[in-house]
Design a protein around this motif. Structure first.
Motif, PDB file in Angstrom:
ATOM      1  N   GLY A 255       1.477  -6.746  -2.372  1.00 38.23           N
ATOM      2  CA  GLY A 255       1.998  -7.145  -1.292  1.00 38.23           C
ATOM      3  C   GLY A 255       0.511  -6.917  -0.368  1.00 38.23           C
ATOM      4  N   SER A 256      -0.145  -6.310  -0.518  1.00 39.70           N
ATOM      5  CA  SER A 256      -1.211  -6.486   0.657  1.00 39.70           C
ATOM      6  C   SER A 256      -1.902  -7.615   1.105  1.00 39.70           C
ATOM      7  CB  SER A 256      -2.733  -5.426   0.520  1.00 39.70           C
ATOM      8  OG  SER A 256      -3.738  -5.771   1.447  1.00 39.70           O
ATOM      9  N   PRO A 257      -1.668  -7.829   2.381  1.00 41.01           N
ATOM     10  CA  PRO A 257      -2.518  -9.296   2.601  1.00 41.01           C
ATOM     11  C   PRO A 257      -4.355  -8.991   3.036  1.00 41.01           C
ATOM     12  CG  PRO A 257      -1.917  -8.294   4.758  1.00 41.01           C
ATOM     13  CD  PRO A 257      -1.556  -6.857   3.587  1.00 41.01           C
TER      14      PRO A 257
ATOM     15  N   TYR B  87       3.778  -0.342   5.532  1.00 31.89           N
ATOM     16  CA  TYR B  87       3.479  -0.989   6.732  1.00 31.89           C
ATOM     17  C   TYR B  87       5.734  -0.739   7.805  1.00 31.89           C
ATOM     18  CZ  TYR B  87      -0.503  -4.254   6.618  1.00 31.89           C
ATOM     19  OH  TYR B  87      -1.315  -5.449   6.549  1.00 31.89           O
ATOM     20  N   SER B  88       4.944   0.359   8.199  1.00 30.07           N
ATOM     21  CA  SER B  88       6.076   0.256   9.568  1.00 30.07           C
ATOM     22  C   SER B  88       7.034   1.559   8.575  1.00 30.07           C
ATOM     23  CB  SER B  88       6.778  -0.532  10.585  1.00 30.07           C
ATOM     24  OG  SER B  88       6.083  -0.938  10.761  1.00 30.07           O
ATOM     25  N   TRP B  89       6.547   2.194   7.792  1.00 30.61           N
ATOM     26  CA  TRP B  89       6.725   3.002   7.312  1.00 30.61           C
ATOM     27  C   TRP B  89       7.906   2.532   5.975  1.00 30.61           C
ATOM     28  CZ3 TRP B  89       7.368   3.628  11.727  1.00 30.61           C
ATOM     29  CH2 TRP B  89       6.197   4.848  12.444  1.00 30.61           C
TER      30      TRP B  89
ATOM     31  N   GLY C  62      -1.822   5.772   5.821  1.00 28.07           N
ATOM     32  CA  GLY C  62      -2.218   6.049   7.137  1.00 28.07           C
ATOM     33  C   GLY C  62      -2.095   7.223   7.030  1.00 28.07           C
ATOM     34  N   TYR C  63      -0.949   7.381   7.062  1.00 27.53           N
ATOM     35  CA  TYR C  63       0.426   9.459   7.119  1.00 27.53           C
ATOM     36  C   TYR C  63      -0.255   9.928   6.178  1.00 27.53           C
ATOM     37  CZ  TYR C  63       1.730   7.293  11.737  1.00 27.53           C
ATOM     38  OH  TYR C  63       1.772   7.236  12.661  1.00 27.53           O
ATOM     39  N   ARG C  64       0.269  10.747   6.054  1.00 26.68           N
ATOM     40  CA  ARG C  64       0.021  11.476   5.160  1.00 26.68           C
ATOM     41  C   ARG C  64       1.519  11.091   3.953  1.00 26.68           C
ATOM     42  NH1 ARG C  64       1.140  16.549   5.443  1.00 26.68           N
ATOM     43  NH2 ARG C  64       1.972  16.766   7.057  1.00 26.68           N
TER      44      ARG C  64
ATOM     45  N   LYS D 113       4.289  11.716   5.062  1.00 21.13           N
ATOM     46  CA  LYS D 113       5.129  11.280   6.009  1.00 21.13           C
ATOM     47  C   LYS D 113       4.770  10.111   5.961  1.00 21.13           C
ATOM     48  CE  LYS D 113       5.773  15.127   7.602  1.00 21.13           C
ATOM     49  NZ  LYS D 113       7.249  15.618   8.428  1.00 21.13           N
ATOM     50  N   GLY D 114       4.350   9.827   5.081  1.00 16.75           N
ATOM     51  CA  GLY D 114       3.647   7.486   5.516  1.00 16.75           C
ATOM     52  C   GLY D 114       4.752   6.872   4.051  1.00 16.75           C
ATOM     53  N   ALA D 115       4.553   7.402   2.654  1.00 19.63           N
ATOM     54  CA  ALA D 115       5.095   6.648   1.779  1.00 19.63           C
ATOM     55  C   ALA D 115       6.669   6.874   1.513  1.00 19.63           C
ATOM     56  CB  ALA D 115       4.417   6.383   1.008  1.00 19.63           C
TER      57      ALA D 115
ATOM     58  N   GLY E 109      -8.964   5.798   8.061  1.00 19.49           N
ATOM     59  CA  GLY E 109      -8.746   4.817   9.675  1.00 19.49           C
ATOM     60  C   GLY E 109      -9.895   3.594   9.071  1.00 19.49           C
ATOM     61  N   TYR E 110     -10.267   2.878   9.817  1.00 18.74           N
ATOM     62  CA  TYR E 110     -11.035   1.941   9.278  1.00 18.74           C
ATOM     63  C   TYR E 110     -12.511   1.913  10.123  1.00 18.74           C
ATOM     64  CZ  TYR E 110      -6.297  -0.587   9.129  1.00 18.74           C
ATOM     65  OH  TYR E 110      -5.734  -1.289   8.885  1.00 18.74           O
ATOM     66  N   ASP E 111     -12.742   3.274   9.977  1.00 18.20           N
ATOM     67  CA  ASP E 111     -13.863   3.318  10.157  1.00 18.20           C
ATOM     68  C   ASP E 111     -14.348   4.899   9.008  1.00 18.20           C
ATOM     69  OD1 ASP E 111     -12.551   4.825  11.244  1.00 18.20           O
ATOM     70  OD2 ASP E 111     -13.634   5.554  13.282  1.00 18.20           O
TER      71      ASP E 111
HETATM   72  C1  LIG Z   1       1.122  -2.865  11.008  1.00 15.70           C
HETATM   73  C2  LIG Z   1       0.607  -2.275  10.038  1.00 15.70           C
HETATM   74  C3  LIG Z   1       1.440  -0.901   9.694  1.00 15.70           C
HETATM   75  C4  LIG Z   1       1.553   0.462   9.061  1.00 15.70           C
HETATM   76  N1  LIG Z   1       2.285   1.167   9.460  1.00 15.70           N
HETATM   77  C5  LIG Z   1       1.851   1.915   8.781  1.00 15.70           C
HETATM   78  C6  LIG Z   1       3.010   3.230   9.076  1.00 15.70           C
HETATM   79  O1  LIG Z   1       4.004   2.693   8.309  1.00 15.70           O
HETATM   80  N2  LIG Z   1       2.931   4.758   8.226  1.00 15.70           N
HETATM   81  C7  LIG Z   1       0.936   4.571   7.621  1.00 15.70           C
HETATM   82  O2  LIG Z   1       1.111   5.992   6.664  1.00 15.70           O
HETATM   83  N3  LIG Z   1       0.388   3.893   7.763  1.00 15.70           N
HETATM   84  C8  LIG Z   1       0.748   2.863   8.152  1.00 15.70           C
HETATM   85  N4  LIG Z   1      -0.682   1.601   8.374  1.00 15.70           N
HETATM   86  C9  LIG Z   1      -1.407   1.948   7.421  1.00 15.70           C
HETATM   87  C10 LIG Z   1      -1.664   1.252   6.642  1.00 15.70           C
HETATM   88  O3  LIG Z   1      -0.780   1.328   5.381  1.00 15.70           O
HETATM   89  C11 LIG Z   1      -3.104   1.313   5.732  1.00 15.70           C
HETATM   90  O4  LIG Z   1      -3.894   1.141   5.938  1.00 15.70           O
HETATM   91  C12 LIG Z   1      -3.419   0.747   4.720  1.00 15.70           C
HETATM   92  O5  LIG Z   1      -4.059   1.908   3.796  1.00 15.70           O
HETATM   93  C13 LIG Z   1      -3.998  -0.427   4.291  1.00 15.70           C
HETATM   94  O6  LIG Z   1      -4.245  -1.068   3.320  1.00 15.70           O
HETATM   95  P1  LIG Z   1      -4.940  -2.344   3.186  1.00 15.70           P
HETATM   96  O7  LIG Z   1      -6.164  -2.225   3.098  1.00 15.70           O
HETATM   97  O8  LIG Z   1      -4.308  -2.789   1.649  1.00 15.70           O
HETATM   98  O9  LIG Z   1      -4.158  -3.195   3.923  1.00 15.70           O
HETATM   99  C14 LIG Z   1       0.137   0.815   8.970  1.00 15.70           C
HETATM  100  C15 LIG Z   1      -0.734  -0.318   9.252  1.00 15.70           C
HETATM  101  C16 LIG Z   1      -0.709  -1.914   9.862  1.00 15.70           C
HETATM  102  C17 LIG Z   1      -1.628  -2.998   9.330  1.00 15.70           C
END
Ligand SMILES: Cc1cc2nc3c(=O)[nH]c(=O)nc-3n(C[C@H](O)[C@H](O)[C@H](O)COP(=O)(O)O)c2cc1C
Length: 193
Positions: A8-10, A88-90, A132-134, A137-139, A167-169
């Motif tokens: 599902g990742s873009p 994405y958004s929980w 992004g979150y633990r 809390k994230g998944a 983080g992206y960095d």
């Molecule tokens: C639009 C958007 C919404 C996101 N929402 C969440 C979120 O609700 N909770 C979370 O933990 N991380 C969130 N993230 C972070 C991504 O889940 C995280 O960076 C992930 O590793 C991205 O995977 P990818 O590189 O396969 O796209 C969000 C990222 C994006 C771009």
């Protein structure tokens, strides 16, 4: 074992794709066959709740002609279905959500005049996610939603691998994550045997 990975990742070179690499290597090492389907490259329209699919209990039978007919066929053929998505958004990403809606109606014949069967009852499933979150809390909401989806559809849920992106960095992938992805693949083979 035949494994169908719905991705599902873009981001083709993103974190979820990187986490899938050691997982897929382990599948190959264990002589399992896998196919990875990039949902963002496919046409998956949203369900329109027309319920035409409920009139035919023998197949997916969705009225919308797009890539879901082919994908539903691959889902039905697989011994193990793996849903890989960043959070994405929980929850999962939009193409994954559209796919889940199409399958929950197309394959569960529960919504017509009479209650029919689940055409994928007993299918083994698992989740791979990055967030992004633990992960707690994230998944957690994605996992809980998918657990209920599995119970409702009579699928066998085998568990989730969730890894955090700081983080992206930062560099996402490391040896510990790769080790956990390989161990998760081995755990799934054992559970699916
Ligand atoms: C639009 C958007 C919404 C996101 N929402 C969440 C979120 O609700 N909770 C979370 O933990 N991380 C969130 N993230 C972070 C991504 O889940 C995280 O960076 C992930 O590793 C991205 O995977 P990818 O590189 O396969 O796209 C969000 C990222 C994006 C771009």
């Amino acid at each position: 074992m035949k494994v169908c990975i719905l991705m599902g990742s873009p981001r083709k070179n993103g974190n979820t794709a990187a986490l899938l690499e050691p997982f897929c290597d382990e599948l190959t090492a264990g002589d399992h066959i896998y196919e990875r389907i990039w949902l963002c490259d496919r046409k998956i329209a949203p369900c329109t709740a027309c319920r035409v699919c409920q009139r035919d209990w023998s197949e997916f039978a969705c009225r919308i002609r797009d890539d879901m007919q082919e994908i539903a066929g691959k889902v039905l053929e697989a011994d193990l279905l793996v849903l890989a998505s960043p959070i994405y958004s929980w929850y999962c990403t939009p193409p994954m959500k559209a796919l889940l809606d199409r399958l929950v109606y197309g394959l569960n014949k529960y919504y017509g005049e009479k209650k029919g069967p689940s055409l994928w009852a007993g299918k083994k499933t698992a989740l791979i996610t990055t967030c992004g979150y633990r992960p707690e809390k994230g998944a957690d909401l994605w996992e809980e939603g998918f657990r209920r989806y599995c119970k409702h559809s009579q699928l066998e849920y085998l568990g989730m691998l969730a890894e955090r992106h700081l983080g992206y960095d930062t560099v996402f992938m490391d040896g510990d994550k790769a080790g956990r992805a390989r161990a998760f693949a081995r755990r799934l083979f054992r559970a699916a045997e």
